[in-house]
Design an enzyme around this catalytic site. Structure first.
Site, PDB file in Angstrom:
ATOM      1  N   GLU A  53      34.598  41.119   9.867  1.00 47.68           N
ATOM      2  CA  GLU A  53      36.484  40.708  10.250  1.00 47.68           C
ATOM      3  C   GLU A  53      36.484  39.053   9.620  1.00 47.68           C
ATOM      4  O   GLU A  53      38.048  38.906   9.349  1.00 47.68           O
ATOM      5  CB  GLU A  53      35.716  40.840  11.603  1.00 47.68           C
ATOM      6  CG  GLU A  53      36.309  39.537  12.751  1.00 47.68           C
ATOM      7  CD  GLU A  53      36.907  40.650  13.709  1.00 47.68           C
ATOM      8  OE1 GLU A  53      38.192  40.610  13.592  1.00 47.68           O
ATOM      9  OE2 GLU A  53      37.344  42.100  13.593  1.00 47.68           O
ATOM     10  N   PHE A  79      28.433  51.173   6.770  1.00 45.52           N
ATOM     11  CA  PHE A  79      27.067  50.980   6.850  1.00 45.52           C
ATOM     12  C   PHE A  79      26.438  51.959   5.515  1.00 45.52           C
ATOM     13  O   PHE A  79      25.919  52.917   5.916  1.00 45.52           O
ATOM     14  CB  PHE A  79      25.333  50.072   7.575  1.00 45.52           C
ATOM     15  CG  PHE A  79      26.017  49.514   8.672  1.00 45.52           C
ATOM     16  CD1 PHE A  79      27.183  48.798   8.579  1.00 45.52           C
ATOM     17  CD2 PHE A  79      26.222  50.473  10.060  1.00 45.52           C
ATOM     18  CE1 PHE A  79      27.315  47.496   9.516  1.00 45.52           C
ATOM     19  CE2 PHE A  79      26.019  49.958  10.885  1.00 45.52           C
ATOM     20  CZ  PHE A  79      26.745  48.610  11.328  1.00 45.52           C
ATOM     21  N   ARG A  81      24.346  51.181   2.276  1.00 49.51           N
ATOM     22  CA  ARG A  81      23.443  50.837   1.617  1.00 49.51           C
ATOM     23  C   ARG A  81      22.538  49.697   2.245  1.00 49.51           C
ATOM     24  O   ARG A  81      23.101  48.635   2.793  1.00 49.51           O
ATOM     25  CB  ARG A  81      23.376  51.112   0.204  1.00 49.51           C
ATOM     26  CG  ARG A  81      22.380  50.757  -0.628  1.00 49.51           C
ATOM     27  CD  ARG A  81      22.718  50.499  -1.635  1.00 49.51           C
ATOM     28  NE  ARG A  81      22.767  51.717  -2.925  1.00 49.51           N
ATOM     29  CZ  ARG A  81      23.224  52.257  -2.817  1.00 49.51           C
ATOM     30  NH1 ARG A  81      24.934  51.914  -3.161  1.00 49.51           N
ATOM     31  NH2 ARG A  81      23.507  53.392  -3.259  1.00 49.51           N
TER      32      ARG A  81
END
Length: 139
Positions: A53, A79, A81
């Site tokens: 963001e 997400f 890793r």
């Protein structure tokens, strides 16, 4: 680009460093610290979302310039890793910049260059943010 004084608070908590701020590319770094980990000892997903963001918002704001403000209206972060330590590199680039909205893509990599997270942020271009978050103000 000189950053507003109030910006430093949240960015200070996250440890964000500004490497590059242009209308076409934003590069930030963030050192993973113990304060940013969730109970399993890996980086909290909210940190990834915040980095995505922040990077997209800066690029969008620099591009929009004196025409007004930009505000995020959607943040989709994946997400890829888990990370426990090291330096993250965050790179944001525009996908679309229009009259009323912008779409930015963001890649977060670890200090070995592996993808850690990817995200997209859609932002609205508005004349003023003064009424946002106040009683009687619009969304």
């Amino acid at each position: 680009m000189e950053l507003p004084e109030h910006v430093a608070g949240f960015e200070k908590v996250l440890g964000i460093e500004h490497v590059e701020l242009t209308p076409d590319r934003v590069v930030l770094t963030c050192e993973i610290t113990a304060d940013l980990l969730q109970p399993y000892g890996i980086l909290h997903g909210g940190v990834h979302c915040s980095l995505v963001e922040t990077a997209a918002s800066y690029g969008a704001a620099v591009w929009f310039g004196d025409r007004g403000h930009v505000v995020g209206v959607a943040n989709h972060t994946n997400f890829l890793r888990a990370a426990r330590s090291g330096l993250l590199r965050v790179v944001a680039t525009p996908v679309h910049r229009g009259r009323t909205q912008q779409l930015w893509q963001v890649a977060i990599t670890d200090d070995t260059g592996r993808d850690v997270a990817r995200g997209e942020v859609r932002l609205a271009n508005i004349a003023s943010a003064d009424g946002l978050g106040r009683d009687g103000g619009s969304e």
